[in-house]
Design a protein around this motif. Structure first.
Motif, PDB file in Angstrom:
ATOM      1  N   GLY A 904       0.791  -1.223   0.000  1.00 58.43           N
ATOM      2  CA  GLY A 904       0.000   0.000   0.000  1.00 58.43           C
ATOM      3  C   GLY A 904       0.822   1.271   0.000  1.00 58.43           C
ATOM      4  N   GLU A 905       2.141   1.162   0.077  1.00 59.99           N
ATOM      5  CA  GLU A 905       2.983   2.357   0.093  1.00 59.99           C
ATOM      6  C   GLU A 905       3.050   3.015  -1.272  1.00 59.99           C
ATOM      7  OE1 GLU A 905       7.563   3.605   1.412  1.00 59.99           O
ATOM      8  OE2 GLU A 905       6.869   1.524   1.619  1.00 59.99           O
ATOM      9  N   ILE A 906       2.965   2.221  -2.327  1.00 62.05           N
ATOM     10  CA  ILE A 906       2.983   2.749  -3.685  1.00 62.05           C
ATOM     11  C   ILE A 906       1.535   2.848  -4.167  1.00 62.05           C
ATOM     12  CG2 ILE A 906       3.784   2.389  -6.044  1.00 62.05           C
ATOM     13  CD1 ILE A 906       6.042   0.683  -4.892  1.00 62.05           C
ATOM     14  N   VAL A 907       1.137   4.047  -4.544  1.00 62.38           N
ATOM     15  CA  VAL A 907      -0.232   4.269  -5.014  1.00 62.38           C
ATOM     16  C   VAL A 907      -0.172   5.053  -6.321  1.00 62.38           C
ATOM     17  CG1 VAL A 907      -2.518   5.124  -4.435  1.00 62.38           C
ATOM     18  CG2 VAL A 907      -0.993   4.364  -2.612  1.00 62.38           C
ATOM     19  N   PRO A 908      -0.444   4.437  -7.462  1.00 66.02           N
ATOM     20  CA  PRO A 908      -0.479   5.187  -8.718  1.00 66.02           C
ATOM     21  C   PRO A 908      -1.543   6.278  -8.679  1.00 66.02           C
ATOM     22  CG  PRO A 908      -0.444   2.816  -9.124  1.00 66.02           C
ATOM     23  CD  PRO A 908      -0.676   3.002  -7.664  1.00 66.02           C
ATOM     24  N   ALA A 909      -1.430   7.236  -9.583  1.00 63.27           N
ATOM     25  CA  ALA A 909      -2.327   8.393  -9.565  1.00 63.27           C
ATOM     26  C   ALA A 909      -3.779   7.985  -9.708  1.00 63.27           C
ATOM     27  CB  ALA A 909      -1.931   9.361 -10.681  1.00 63.27           C
ATOM     28  N   THR A 913      -6.674   8.751  -6.524  1.00 68.64           N
ATOM     29  CA  THR A 913      -7.787   9.695  -6.581  1.00 68.64           C
ATOM     30  C   THR A 913      -9.137   9.030  -6.606  1.00 68.64           C
ATOM     31  OG1 THR A 913      -8.401  11.773  -7.654  1.00 68.64           O
ATOM     32  CG2 THR A 913      -8.081   9.864  -9.089  1.00 68.64           C
ATOM     33  N   CYS A 914      -9.207   7.714  -6.786  1.00 70.98           N
ATOM     34  CA  CYS A 914     -10.481   7.012  -7.005  1.00 70.98           C
ATOM     35  C   CYS A 914     -11.415   7.184  -5.802  1.00 70.98           C
ATOM     36  CB  CYS A 914     -10.221   5.535  -7.255  1.00 70.98           C
ATOM     37  SG  CYS A 914     -11.727   4.572  -7.510  1.00 70.98           S
ATOM     38  N   PRO A 915     -12.564   7.857  -5.972  1.00 71.13           N
ATOM     39  CA  PRO A 915     -13.474   8.044  -4.837  1.00 71.13           C
ATOM     40  C   PRO A 915     -14.033   6.745  -4.277  1.00 71.13           C
ATOM     41  CG  PRO A 915     -13.969   9.598  -6.597  1.00 71.13           C
ATOM     42  CD  PRO A 915     -13.001   8.602  -7.157  1.00 71.13           C
ATOM     43  N   SER A 916     -14.247   5.751  -5.139  1.00 74.76           N
ATOM     44  CA  SER A 916     -14.858   4.502  -4.688  1.00 74.76           C
ATOM     45  C   SER A 916     -13.843   3.460  -4.269  1.00 74.76           C
ATOM     46  CB  SER A 916     -15.750   3.929  -5.798  1.00 74.76           C
ATOM     47  OG  SER A 916     -14.998   3.667  -6.964  1.00 74.76           O
ATOM     48  N   ARG A 917     -12.550   3.797  -4.343  1.00 72.19           N
ATOM     49  CA  ARG A 917     -11.473   2.877  -3.971  1.00 72.19           C
ATOM     50  C   ARG A 917     -11.606   1.550  -4.733  1.00 72.19           C
ATOM     51  NH1 ARG A 917      -9.250   6.795  -3.059  1.00 72.19           N
ATOM     52  NH2 ARG A 917      -8.663   7.700  -1.070  1.00 72.19           N
ATOM     53  N   ALA A 918     -11.888   1.680  -6.024  1.00 70.10           N
ATOM     54  CA  ALA A 918     -12.049   0.498  -6.862  1.00 70.10           C
ATOM     55  C   ALA A 918     -10.718  -0.054  -7.345  1.00 70.10           C
ATOM     56  CB  ALA A 918     -12.931   0.830  -8.068  1.00 70.10           C
ATOM     57  N   ILE A 919      -9.640   0.740  -7.279  1.00 68.09           N
ATOM     58  CA  ILE A 919      -8.343   0.356  -7.829  1.00 68.09           C
ATOM     59  C   ILE A 919      -7.375   0.087  -6.688  1.00 68.09           C
ATOM     60  CG2 ILE A 919      -6.485   1.019  -9.396  1.00 68.09           C
ATOM     61  CD1 ILE A 919      -8.402   3.011 -10.678  1.00 68.09           C
ATOM     62  N   VAL A 920      -6.739  -1.071  -6.717  1.00 64.84           N
ATOM     63  CA  VAL A 920      -5.763  -1.469  -5.698  1.00 64.84           C
ATOM     64  C   VAL A 920      -4.478  -1.856  -6.404  1.00 64.84           C
ATOM     65  CG1 VAL A 920      -5.220  -3.124  -3.880  1.00 64.84           C
ATOM     66  CG2 VAL A 920      -7.550  -2.231  -4.091  1.00 64.84           C
ATOM     67  N   PHE A 921      -3.345  -1.372  -5.878  1.00 65.75           N
ATOM     68  CA  PHE A 921      -2.034  -1.648  -6.468  1.00 65.75           C
ATOM     69  C   PHE A 921      -1.143  -2.310  -5.432  1.00 65.75           C
ATOM     70  CE2 PHE A 921       2.347  -0.466  -7.509  1.00 65.75           C
ATOM     71  CZ  PHE A 921       2.412  -0.845  -8.836  1.00 65.75           C
ATOM     72  N   GLY A 922      -0.284  -3.201  -5.890  1.00 67.13           N
ATOM     73  CA  GLY A 922       0.627  -3.845  -4.948  1.00 67.13           C
ATOM     74  C   GLY A 922       1.523  -4.854  -5.625  1.00 67.13           C
ATOM     75  N   ASP A 923       2.170  -5.665  -4.815  1.00 65.12           N
ATOM     76  CA  ASP A 923       3.159  -6.645  -5.260  1.00 65.12           C
ATOM     77  C   ASP A 923       2.510  -8.018  -5.298  1.00 65.12           C
ATOM     78  OD1 ASP A 923       5.357  -8.132  -5.865  1.00 65.12           O
ATOM     79  OD2 ASP A 923       6.541  -7.531  -4.114  1.00 65.12           O
ATOM     80  N   ALA A 924       2.378  -8.574  -6.494  1.00 63.54           N
ATOM     81  CA  ALA A 924       1.777  -9.900  -6.632  1.00 63.54           C
ATOM     82  C   ALA A 924       2.688 -10.988  -6.091  1.00 63.54           C
ATOM     83  CB  ALA A 924       1.447 -10.172  -8.098  1.00 63.54           C
ATOM     84  N   ASN A 925       3.983 -10.715  -5.921  1.00 65.02           N
ATOM     85  CA  ASN A 925       4.883 -11.707  -5.326  1.00 65.02           C
ATOM     86  C   ASN A 925       4.611 -11.912  -3.839  1.00 65.02           C
ATOM     87  OD1 ASN A 925       6.128 -12.153  -7.721  1.00 65.02           O
ATOM     88  ND2 ASN A 925       8.106 -11.246  -7.172  1.00 65.02           N
ATOM     89  N   ASP A 926       3.948 -10.961  -3.230  1.00 67.65           N
ATOM     90  CA  ASP A 926       3.621 -11.062  -1.801  1.00 67.65           C
ATOM     91  C   ASP A 926       2.234 -11.668  -1.666  1.00 67.65           C
ATOM     92  OD1 ASP A 926       3.140 -10.812   0.872  1.00 67.65           O
ATOM     93  OD2 ASP A 926       3.206  -8.615   0.923  1.00 67.65           O
ATOM     94  N   PRO A 927       2.114 -12.918  -1.238  1.00 61.90           N
ATOM     95  CA  PRO A 927       0.787 -13.547  -1.162  1.00 61.90           C
ATOM     96  C   PRO A 927      -0.134 -12.870  -0.151  1.00 61.90           C
ATOM     97  CG  PRO A 927       2.449 -14.930  -0.131  1.00 61.90           C
ATOM     98  CD  PRO A 927       3.185 -13.825  -0.807  1.00 61.90           C
ATOM     99  N   ALA A 928       0.438 -12.121   0.784  1.00 64.92           N
ATOM    100  CA  ALA A 928      -0.392 -11.452   1.787  1.00 64.92           C
ATOM    101  C   ALA A 928      -0.820 -10.057   1.357  1.00 64.92           C
ATOM    102  CB  ALA A 928       0.370 -11.370   3.107  1.00 64.92           C
ATOM    103  N   SER A 929      -0.294  -9.563   0.233  1.00 63.61           N
ATOM    104  CA  SER A 929      -0.667  -8.218  -0.201  1.00 63.61           C
ATOM    105  C   SER A 929      -2.139  -8.196  -0.600  1.00 63.61           C
ATOM    106  CB  SER A 929       0.201  -7.772  -1.378  1.00 63.61           C
ATOM    107  OG  SER A 929      -0.060  -8.565  -2.531  1.00 63.61           O
TER     108      SER A 929
END
Length: 964
Positions: A904-909, A913-929
């Motif tokens: 959650g430290e890296i958040v693309p633009a 800005t997404c009001p509905s928080r529909a977009i999530v970014f992270g590391d797929a190598n981390d199974p707990a992400s």
């Protein structure tokens, strides 16, 4: 205004104290240096190459979301939401993102101007302009009250306080200050005043609502507080079964809010009142055996007089549709019924608001999902009657000086009101506009205001929320904050206004003690550190004092429960539906390049007005998409290109708010602005234009590009891709990925504007748009169903570069400009690309864009460019790379701190800005992400998965809900 503290804190002293606040929560920059000398020792808070952030607030609408402004070397480069703000909570809408373009708009006035005898505006000094204004006001004041008028936008804060004090000093009456907010739900305030005795707007809280019914209230677009309401709606989505938050849309046209709805009651325009009465009738019918609030039971008799068949006929829908929604509301409590919105604000809008309020009271929603007592009432929009009274006074020659503060009546009010013609009767029209608009064309004196990002003020959007506005950079031109001008002019009046100084900072500070006392529960001994902390945080936020719950006045409600007689419709006419869009709002910012370049989510039209017609209506008239049609009402006639849209009734035509719509609307009725209830003639003009439409085929044609799931079928069908011909690329440290929940996405397009701002995406203009040369890196794809003429089933899909593991674009590039990084990104080396476009031809998602010409950022728009992102040149392919600059920044920060990058430290633009928080970014190598967990969700699928490109983006399918 008296000084609330014995210890004075000047603005310059405050800035010196705040200067070392640090990057995370900076305060306003220090005053400009008086000598042009190089820095031998740079200020501690400014580090070249590192961003500095300031907290401020958005003023693009009345919601008042908090903002975090990112600056680099003294210039603002990006706006984002303030995560500590209780309204936006870190998100920002499309217009909020585009506000930075208003700061750098090339047409901004560079200083005060005066219109000469030749009709041209010429520069004048501030002293000369203010002296002339003071003399004119003094002369008008000597003639008696009402000769000086102020027309302003909604100002619930320090600027509004200055305006009221100034008008009092100028001999003005309270009614001489008119607040212009054309889209404000005035009927809802009137209904609350009549039925509850509280002339307030309720604060809507959907966090506990199980069902929501919107009668034209476009809650994820422009109604009330759209960023906040979109988040609250989305928090109850993405679920299967009864716990999913359901939304019903009532109206003749399927707006973007309706696309997010689970059910559309497509009533005729003006039929929303009959639907609302039908819902209330079913709830109060003893045969329904529904438990309702005792206070509402006395209203059963007048409501039950309406026969179901009569209500259904007036609404233009079947009774079983109304009954089905009523049954759901009876079972799924608490709920929220919302009305009216612009699409339902016709002559009967106050009655609609009253009936909906009674239904909310019957269901026990008031006090739970609709909270009264939070409207600060520090500033209230004026009624349409008060606006018409102002026009009448101007037209009769009764106004000598008219001040316009961020109000463009010519460009935002119906032309039939006659504001443009009335202005010719005013000897002195003074505009505080930032840039030219239709009203400044009639101004005699232009005193350009600071932009919000250059100003000091506070704003109170609701009780318990005081957002602080501060300058994030030095003013670009010789402008002055309008509050400062009023205070300086007020000091020159025969009876000087009692201001503490002529500095807006002192006004904010004078109000700080009151805000601090309310936030802390007691007056602080020293307001300076409290105020400084509030500026770093973004404002004062606290739980306001509780107020008694309002009670229903049953006798007052009865007159609103009658169904007005149906007006006979003229043969050959259609209901004119005028609607705002998330990009254009009420039209004030429609000239900003990003808001014009980004296509409308439903029509995919950019740069041009359009009128939506159903396919059946278009066939009857003999037009298709792109043909010009003539719309005519009693107010006027316009020519507009047609756009065929199956999401509108056959007896209606829909037009976005703009000059074309304003030319067709009447001047208003009663105390409200009328946006609906107008009949229009529609005929083919016999001409055709090339409409700038981005869409390809709007149908899925059996391909199931955007699948949906339900409780009966909770997972989409996915192909078996287990067979491998060769090993996939390895990602030893990170595999950056994204998850997009289509059940939360509302298509608001904030992500598209944010991507333009973050990544220096160029604006190509209308001619390029007509040729399909849109440069955006992310788009909202919209599908209307499976085949033309079939069932309407609108589905949205956010489409951007999929960062494929088996990327088809990579092996076809002859110069290896695109390649696969060890972290899973499809990188693009711009200075290696020779523009063969092979990669675009081989991309199944068509997410790469080609620069047909060098990007042009007309000065000072170039000051907004992100220095961390290359400006691409002609002949180069470009695309999304998950905001690689943000990824590298976070990786470097983590490396310097000797720790791994946190989830959650890296958040693309787009995600930020997404009001509905529909977009999530992270590391797929981390199974707990979180992104990995979402990729394993039962609703997960990938776009065109059968191609086996192995995208890094996982979509979560939209949920199609069933009956309660």
């Amino acid at each position: 205004m008296s000084d609330p503290s014995e210890r004075r804190l000047g603005r310059r002293t405050f800035l010196q104290l705040a200067g070392g606040a640090g990057v995370a929560a900076g305060c306003s920059p220090k005053a400009a240096t008086e000598k042009l000398v190089p820095w031998m020792v740079a200020p501690e808070e400014i580090v070249p190459g590192r961003p500095l952030f300031y907290r401020t607030a958005c003023r693009e609408c009345g919601a008042g979301c908090g903002v975090t402004a990112r600056t680099r070397e003294g210039r603002a480069t990006k706006l984002e939401g303030n995560p500590e703000d209780p309204i936006g909570r870190g998100a920002l809408c499309a217009r909020g993102q585009a506000a930075i373009q208003e700061l750098y708009h090339p047409d901004r006035f560079k200083g005060p101007l005066r219109r000469g005898k030749d009709g041209a505006l010429t520069p004048v000094s501030w002293d000369e302009a203010e002296d002339a204004l003071a003399r004119a006001i003094a002369a008008a004041q000597a003639k008696g009250p009402g000769r000086v008028r102020l027309l302003t936008r909604l100002e619930p804060g320090s600027t509004g306080a200055v305006q009221r004090a100034f008008m009092k000093a100028a001999g003005g009456r309270p009614e001489d200050r008119v607040v212009l907010a054309p889209l404000a739900p005035a009927p809802l305030r009137a209904a609350s005043a009549a039925l509850l005795g509280v002339p307030e707007l309720p604060v809507v809280d959907l966090s506990a609502a199980r069902s929501v019914v919107a009668f034209g209230a476009d809650l994820v677009e422009t109604w009330s507080s759209p960023v906040e309401l979109a988040r609250q709606l989305a928090e109850g989505r993405g679920r299967l079964g009864a716990e999913r938050r359901r939304l019903t849309w009532v109206g003749p046209r399927l707006a973007l809010t309706g696309v997010s709805a689970d059910r559309w009651i497509g009533c005729r325009s003006g039929g929303e009142l009959a639907v609302a009465l039908g819902l209330l009738r079913w709830l109060l019918d003893p045969a329904s055996r529904v438990s309702v609030a005792d206070a509402v039971r006395p209203l059963a008799a007048p409501v039950l007089r309406h026969a179901p068949a009569e209500l259904a006929a007036r609404a233009g829908v079947e009774w079983r549709e109304i009954e089905r929604v009523a049954r759901e509301l009876a079972v799924r409590r608490p709920s929220a019924l919302l009305a009216p919105g612009p699409q339902s604000q016709g002559p009967d809008a106050t009655a609609l608001a009253a009936v909906v309020l009674v239904a909310n009271l019957a269901l026990g929603n008031v006090g739970r999902t609709l909270r009264y007592g939070l409207d600060p009432r520090e500033d209230v929009p004026s009624s349409a009657a008060e606006v018409r009274a102002l026009v009448a006074a101007i037209g009769s020659g009764g106004v000598d000086v008219l001040l316009l503060q961020h109000a463009d009546p010519v460009g935002t009010l119906p032309a039939a009101l006659g504001f443009r013609e009335a202005l010719a009767k005013v000897p002195l029209v003074v505009s505080f506009a930032l840039r030219p608009d239709p009203t400044t064309d009639r101004a005699h004196l232009v005193l350009p205001d600071h932009h919000t990002l250059e100003s000091f003020e506070d704003t109170v959007p609701r009780a318990g929320v005081v957002n602080l506005v501060q300058p994030v950079m030095t003013p670009l031109a010789d402008t002055r904050q309008s509050a400062q001008v009023l205070m300086e002019v007020g000091a020159k009046l025969p009876t000087p206004a009692p201001f503490p100084s002529t500095d807006p900072w002192d006004v904010v500070l004078a109000r700080a003690a009151e805000h601090a006392k309310a936030a802390l529960g007691a007056a602080p001994a020293d307001v300076a550190p409290v105020h400084r902390a509030a500026f770093q945080r973004g404002g004062y936020w606290f739980e306001p004092a509780a107020t008694p719950a309002p009670t229903l006045r049953a006798a007052a409600a009865e007159p609103f429960l009658e169904l007005p007689p149906a007006a006979p419709a003229a043969a050959g006419t259609l209901d004119l539906v005028v609607f705002p869009t998330p990009l254009r709002g009420d039209g004030r910012g429609a000239d900003l390049p990003w808001l014009r370049e980004v296509p409308d989510a439903l029509s995919s039209v950019s740069w041009s007005p359009w009128v939506e017609l159903s396919p059946a209506t278009a066939r009857r008239i003999g037009v298709s998409t792109g043909d010009l049609v003539v719309l005519g009402t009693a107010a006027g006639r316009v020519e507009v290109p047609a756009y065929l849209f199956p999401g509108i009734r056959d007896d209606a035509a829909a037009l976005p708010i703009g000059p074309e719509a304003l030319a067709l609307l009447p001047e208003g009725a009663g105390d409200q602005h009328v946006w609906a209830g107008v009949r229009a003639t529609v005929a083919a003009a016999g001409k055709r234009t090339r409409l700038p439409v981005l869409e390809g085929s709007p149908y899925q044609h059996g391909r199931e590009i955007v699948p949906a799931v339900s409780a009966a079928a909770p997972s989409p069908r996915r192909p078996d891709l287990s067979a491998k011909m060769y090993p996939e690329p390895a990602h030893p440290e990170h595999r950056w990925a994204m998850a997009i929940d289509l059940d939360r996405c509302t298509g608001c397009q904030a992500c598209m504007v944010a991507c333009h701002a973050e990544n220096n995406v160029p604006v190509m203009g209308p001619e390029a748009a007509r040729a399909g040369r849109y440069m955006g890196w992310i788009r909202v794809e919209r599908y209307l169903g499976d085949e033309p003429g079939g069932a309407l089933d609108v589905r949205l899909l956010l489409m951007l570069c999929q960062q494929c593991t088996n990327a088809p674009c990579e092996p076809v590039c002859p110069v290896y400009a695109t390649y696969h990084t060890p972290e899973g990104l499809n990188a693009q080396i711009y200075n290696r690309c020779v523009g063969t476009r092979y990669c675009s031809n081989n991309c199944p998602y068509k997410v790469r864009t080609f620069n047909w010409r060098d990007a042009r950022f007309e000065r000072p728009l170039d000051m907004q460019l992100n220095p961390d992102v290359t400006v691409r040149s002609r002949g180069v392919m470009e695309k999304c790379t998950f905001c690689i600059q943000r990824i590298r920044y976070a990786e470097n920060e983590a490396r310097d701190a000797g720790r791994p990058v946190a989830d959650g430290e890296i958040v693309p633009a787009c995600a930020q800005t997404c009001p509905s928080r529909a977009i999530v970014f992270g590391d797929a190598n981390d199974p707990a992400s979180r992104v990995s967990r979402l990729a394993r969700d039962g609703r997960a699928f990938r776009a065109l998965e059968e191609v086996n490109a192995q995208p890094a983006i996982t979509y979560l399918a939209r949920v199609e809900d069933g009956e309660p």
